[in-house]
Design a protein around this motif. Structure first.
Motif, mmCIF file in Angstrom:
data_model
loop_
_atom_site.group_PDB
_atom_site.id
_atom_site.type_symbol
_atom_site.label_atom_id
_atom_site.label_comp_id
_atom_site.label_asym_id
_atom_site.label_seq_id
_atom_site.Cartn_x
_atom_site.Cartn_y
_atom_site.Cartn_z
ATOM 1 N N LEU A 144 0.800 -1.060 0.001
ATOM 2 C CA LEU A 144 -0.113 0.039 0.107
ATOM 3 C C LEU A 144 0.763 1.026 -0.035
ATOM 4 O O LEU A 144 0.111 2.298 0.085
ATOM 5 C CB LEU A 144 -0.792 -0.122 1.095
ATOM 6 N N VAL A 145 2.224 1.168 0.292
ATOM 7 C CA VAL A 145 2.941 2.309 0.211
ATOM 8 C C VAL A 145 3.091 3.047 -1.054
ATOM 9 O O VAL A 145 2.947 4.385 -0.982
ATOM 10 C CB VAL A 145 4.510 1.867 0.529
ATOM 11 N N LEU A 146 3.122 2.405 -2.190
ATOM 12 C CA LEU A 146 2.870 3.060 -3.436
ATOM 13 C C LEU A 146 1.923 4.133 -3.781
ATOM 14 O O LEU A 146 1.849 5.222 -4.157
ATOM 15 C CB LEU A 146 3.251 2.369 -4.685
ATOM 16 N N PRO A 147 0.627 3.444 -3.442
ATOM 17 C CA PRO A 147 -0.622 4.254 -3.694
ATOM 18 C C PRO A 147 -0.574 5.531 -2.796
ATOM 19 O O PRO A 147 -0.937 6.582 -2.995
ATOM 20 C CB PRO A 147 -1.953 3.404 -3.307
ATOM 21 N N VAL A 148 -0.248 5.243 -1.333
ATOM 22 C CA VAL A 148 -0.055 6.477 -0.543
ATOM 23 C C VAL A 148 0.870 7.546 -1.069
ATOM 24 O O VAL A 148 0.518 8.967 -0.574
ATOM 25 C CB VAL A 148 0.248 6.150 0.900
ATOM 26 N N CYS A 149 2.099 7.093 -1.528
ATOM 27 C CA CYS A 149 3.099 8.106 -1.826
ATOM 28 C C CYS A 149 2.633 8.996 -3.274
ATOM 29 O O CYS A 149 3.223 9.713 -3.586
ATOM 30 C CB CYS A 149 4.579 7.337 -2.211
ATOM 31 N N PHE A 150 1.680 8.276 -3.896
ATOM 32 C CA PHE A 150 1.137 8.817 -5.007
ATOM 33 C C PHE A 150 -0.127 9.802 -4.644
ATOM 34 O O PHE A 150 -0.307 11.066 -5.345
ATOM 35 C CB PHE A 150 0.455 7.838 -6.073
ATOM 36 N N ALA A 151 -0.742 9.504 -3.576
ATOM 37 C CA ALA A 151 -1.883 10.471 -3.438
ATOM 38 C C ALA A 151 -1.439 11.540 -2.610
ATOM 39 O O ALA A 151 -2.257 12.658 -2.642
ATOM 40 C CB ALA A 151 -2.913 9.346 -2.313
ATOM 41 N N ALA A 152 -0.392 11.500 -1.870
ATOM 42 C CA ALA A 152 -0.183 12.593 -0.943
ATOM 43 C C ALA A 152 0.083 13.820 -1.921
ATOM 44 O O ALA A 152 -0.247 14.973 -1.678
ATOM 45 C CB ALA A 152 1.024 12.553 -0.023
ATOM 46 N N PRO A 153 1.103 13.650 -3.007
ATOM 47 C CA PRO A 153 1.371 15.082 -3.653
ATOM 48 C C PRO A 153 0.155 15.350 -4.481
ATOM 49 O O PRO A 153 0.101 16.809 -4.770
ATOM 50 C CB PRO A 153 2.324 14.474 -4.791
ATOM 51 N N LEU A 154 -0.889 14.486 -4.652
ATOM 52 C CA LEU A 154 -2.106 15.025 -5.490
ATOM 53 C C LEU A 154 -3.173 15.809 -4.397
ATOM 54 O O LEU A 154 -3.445 16.841 -4.873
ATOM 55 C CB LEU A 154 -3.016 13.890 -5.808
ATOM 56 N N VAL A 155 -2.991 15.152 -3.149
ATOM 57 C CA VAL A 155 -3.623 16.308 -2.089
ATOM 58 C C VAL A 155 -3.095 17.422 -1.842
ATOM 59 O O VAL A 155 -3.685 18.497 -1.624
ATOM 60 C CB VAL A 155 -4.060 15.234 -0.712
ATOM 61 N N THR A 156 -1.686 17.499 -1.879
ATOM 62 C CA THR A 156 -0.999 18.575 -1.655
ATOM 63 C C THR A 156 -1.289 19.597 -2.722
ATOM 64 O O THR A 156 -1.405 20.941 -2.458
ATOM 65 C CB THR A 156 0.698 18.397 -1.574
ATOM 66 N N TRP A 157 -1.262 19.312 -3.950
ATOM 67 C CA TRP A 157 -1.697 20.089 -5.137
ATOM 68 C C TRP A 157 -2.839 20.612 -4.917
ATOM 69 O O TRP A 157 -2.821 21.883 -5.110
ATOM 70 C CB TRP A 157 -1.539 19.229 -6.216
ATOM 71 N N PHE A 158 -3.753 19.953 -4.685
ATOM 72 C CA PHE A 158 -5.324 20.470 -4.351
ATOM 73 C C PHE A 158 -5.339 21.584 -3.227
ATOM 74 O O PHE A 158 -5.992 22.464 -3.540
ATOM 75 C CB PHE A 158 -6.225 19.298 -3.891
ATOM 76 N N ILE A 159 -4.465 21.329 -2.205
ATOM 77 C CA ILE A 159 -4.612 22.122 -0.963
ATOM 78 C C ILE A 159 -3.841 23.608 -1.431
ATOM 79 O O ILE A 159 -4.412 24.608 -1.247
ATOM 80 C CB ILE A 159 -3.877 21.559 0.259
ATOM 81 N N ASN A 160 -2.718 23.265 -2.385
ATOM 82 C CA ASN A 160 -2.033 24.506 -2.603
ATOM 83 C C ASN A 160 -2.795 25.475 -3.566
ATOM 84 O O ASN A 160 -2.878 26.683 -3.631
ATOM 85 C CB ASN A 160 -0.576 24.178 -3.306
ATOM 86 N N ALA A 161 -3.518 24.632 -4.548
ATOM 87 C CA ALA A 161 -4.390 25.445 -5.454
ATOM 88 C C ALA A 161 -5.388 26.169 -5.010
ATOM 89 O O ALA A 161 -5.999 27.010 -5.660
ATOM 90 C CB ALA A 161 -4.999 24.329 -6.516
ATOM 91 N N ASN A 162 -6.124 25.759 -3.759
ATOM 92 C CA ASN A 162 -7.172 26.357 -3.081
ATOM 93 C C ASN A 162 -6.802 27.268 -1.785
ATOM 94 O O ASN A 162 -7.740 27.830 -1.119
ATOM 95 C CB ASN A 162 -8.324 25.459 -2.721
ATOM 96 N N SER A 163 -5.437 27.376 -1.437
ATOM 97 C CA SER A 163 -5.218 27.855 -0.180
ATOM 98 C C SER A 163 -5.410 29.300 -0.027
ATOM 99 O O SER A 163 -5.786 29.837 0.899
ATOM 100 C CB SER A 163 -3.712 27.430 0.308
ATOM 101 N N LYS A 164 -5.067 29.973 -1.005
ATOM 102 C CA LYS A 164 -5.436 31.400 -1.198
ATOM 103 C C LYS A 164 -6.788 31.761 -1.288
ATOM 104 O O LYS A 164 -7.280 32.710 -0.251
ATOM 105 C CB LYS A 164 -5.040 31.847 -2.502
ATOM 106 N N ALA A 165 -7.742 31.080 -1.660
ATOM 107 C CA ALA A 165 -9.151 31.341 -1.552
ATOM 108 C C ALA A 165 -9.880 30.902 -0.093
ATOM 109 O O ALA A 165 -10.559 31.545 0.493
ATOM 110 C CB ALA A 165 -10.029 30.307 -2.525
ATOM 111 N N TRP A 166 -9.180 29.566 0.514
ATOM 112 C CA TRP A 166 -9.697 29.305 1.596
ATOM 113 C C TRP A 166 -9.345 29.907 2.818
ATOM 114 O O TRP A 166 -10.141 30.425 3.626
ATOM 115 C CB TRP A 166 -9.148 27.615 1.980
ATOM 116 N N TRP A 167 -7.874 30.278 2.808
ATOM 117 C CA TRP A 167 -7.302 30.897 3.996
ATOM 118 C C TRP A 167 -6.693 32.154 3.823
ATOM 119 O O TRP A 167 -5.847 32.665 4.782
ATOM 120 C CB TRP A 167 -6.199 29.898 4.827
ATOM 121 N N ASP A 168 -6.494 32.612 2.649
ATOM 122 C CA ASP A 168 -5.890 33.742 2.223
ATOM 123 C C ASP A 168 -4.216 33.678 2.616
ATOM 124 O O ASP A 168 -3.718 34.510 3.123
ATOM 125 C CB ASP A 168 -6.078 35.208 2.985
ATOM 126 N N TYR A 169 -3.919 32.523 2.366
ATOM 127 C CA TYR A 169 -2.568 31.972 2.527
ATOM 128 C C TYR A 169 -1.844 31.412 1.179
ATOM 129 O O TYR A 169 -2.488 30.414 0.575
ATOM 130 C CB TYR A 169 -2.404 30.739 3.601
#
Length: 494
Positions: free
Chosen positions: A435-460
């Motif tokens: 299960l390590v490979l799926p986790v290590c692929f998922a983490a950058p995708l979630v990171t990208w999603f948070i980064n793309a929306n952080s300005k709108a969500w938290w003004d950060y």
């Protein structure tokens, strides 16, 4: 500067490198290619690592970015010192105790097959992309200075540049690179020193005046005021520490040199002196940036700007001034410096990619020495082609400072490595390995999603600290698929 002169300089420079390669690659074996027979003097490794760790990105982008970012990058550099401390006291003892050739072998011993392959895979992606970004920059400078005027396509410039690197590294590997990088680091440092001296002379600045000019410039500001600003000191400082841990301590490229030292004590001495040197060298690069803009303003030189934003294109400032407005001697020094620092980084990266793929993916030790030589040379050539393709793709899509692009890419590709090694070293738990490979692929995708929306969500706005977020998300994912360790597993305390 005439194209003929620049081509002559490049040709002469590579003749020197090829001569060094011939002298150092006699009777080369896989052990000398991968780890220089574990017999390299620590002071030589420390000096060679300066050129490897800096690259053409430092040489061009850091001086160019001071107008928009001031000295905010200095916070990243100071953070490096914490990262190097962790590498020297936590990671290096682990690697030397296990006598590793590839540092990713640790993951197999700690967690299992899939964890090992996942770590090696993310390194190969990270280093291939990073090396391509760096080579893209110097190829762009050569294209601007020489080959555009001759009508040579960018693809040809890139291909020839990388094949020249292949030519002097394919036989000797790391054993050769320690010598060529020592030569190239010296050439780079001479270039920076000469450039600063000549500009200070043009501006009628003595040493005291030089220090005062840099210190009092608005471009030497460091930002402490707004934590939401991506230039905020402590964000940059923390990012620097983690960037160093992953891009040096968890990166086969830089650690391959450290593992070539005779023993752990020598490797730690190397890291200590290298840390001091890298901080000083970056101060020189940032000071050089201030002087470049001061020089352009004093001489009334129009700097290149982005036609859409109207902002100065920082990556073009040093090349433009050096090749069009400096003296002939200064221009020659610049060309030699940019070639030296870029190829010192690129040749090492190419060898590290070959090492990791051969050891981690192909299990090269199963073959006899004759077969090992064939496999590693074919792999070396294959990665040369991979770098060419990535550079051409990057040229088609790049729209930002190369140093920003490199660190942003590192935030996504090195984050899983940070999470894997942190989990292995700081917990005693095992993992459900498949299960390590799926986790290590998922983490950058979630990171990208948070980064793309952080300005709108938290003004950060995330800066380089995106790496930390990615590493934390990977760690959490690994914790969710963890299990109690069935056996005594490897960590630094064992």
């Amino acid at each position: 500067m005439s194209p003929t002169l620049i081509l002559s300089l490049i040709a002469g420079y590579f003749v020197v490198l090829v001569i060094i390669s011939i002298l150092t690659s006699r009777k080369a074996t896989s052990e000398s290619f991968f780890i220089a027979n574990r017999n390299a003097p620590w002071y030589m490794v420390a000096f060679a690592m300066i050129g490897t760790s800096l690259s053409g990105v430092t040489f061009i982008s850091i001086p160019g970015m001071v107008q928009g970012q001031a000295w905010s990058y200095m916070a990243v550099v100071l953070g490096y010192t914490i990262g190097y401390l962790v590498i020297g006291t936590v990671l290096m003892p682990l690697y030397y105790r296990l006598q590793l050739v590839s540092i990713y072998t640790y993951l197999e011993q700690r967690f299992g097959f899939w964890s090992y392959k996942t770590g090696a895979f993310f390194f190969l992606i990270s280093r291939a992309v990073g090396a391509a970004f760096r080579l893209f920059l110097v190829a762009g400078v050569l294209q601007f200075a020489v080959f555009d005027g001759l009508g040579v396509p960018f693809a040809v410039t890139v291909s020839v540049s990388i094949l020249l690197i292949y030519l002097y590294t394919f036989r000797g590997g790391l054993k050769t690179i320690l010598w060529t990088d020592t030569f190239q680091t010296l050439a780079m440092l001479v270039c920076v020193g000469v450039s600063i001296y000549l500009m200070a002379d043009e501006l009628n600045l003595g040493f005291a005046g030089l220090v005062k000019t840099v210190k009092e410039s608005a471009m030497s500001q460091i930002y402490f005021s707004d934590p939401k600003d991506d230039k905020f000191f402590w964000k940059q400082f923390a990012s620097g520490a983690f960037i160093t841990i992953v891009m040096t301590g968890l990166d086969q490229d830089l650690m391959q040199k450290n593992l070539s030292c005779r023993n752990l004590q020598d490797a730690q001495k190397n890291m200590f002196w290298f840390t001091i040197a890298i901080v000083i060298v970056n101060v020189f690069f940032l000071s050089l940036g201030v002087l470049l803009y001061q020089f352009a303003a004093a001489k009334g030189i129009a700097l290149p700007t982005n036609p859409v934003t109207g902002k100065v294109i920082g990556d073009n400032v040093f090349p433009l001034l050096a090749t069009n407005h400096f003296s002939l001697f200064a221009g020659v020094v610049f060309i030699l410096g940019i070639i030296a620092v870029t190829y010192a980084s690129a040749d090492s990266a190419l060898t590290a990619l070959t090492t990791s793929f051969c050891v981690d993916m192909l299990d090269i030790k199963q073959y006899d020495e004759r077969k090992q030589k064939q496999v590693r040379q074919l792999t070396h050539f294959g990665f040369s082609l991979v770098l060419i393709v990535i550079i051409l793709i990057f040229r088609a899509i790049n729209d930002q400072s190369v140093i920003t692009a490199v660190f942003k890419a590192a935030g996504y590709t090195y984050g899983p490595l940070l999470g894997l090694y942190s989990f292995g070293i700081f917990t005693g738990r095992g993992l459900h390995d498949r299960l390590v490979l799926p986790v290590c692929f998922a983490a950058p995708l979630v990171t990208w999603f948070i980064n793309a929306n952080s300005k709108a969500w938290w003004d950060y706005e995330f800066g380089f600290e995106i790496l930390i977020l990615n590493g934390i998300l990977t760690f959490i994912g690994l914790l969710l698929i963890s299990r109690p360790a069935a056996t005594r597993e490897l960590n630094p305390a064992v």
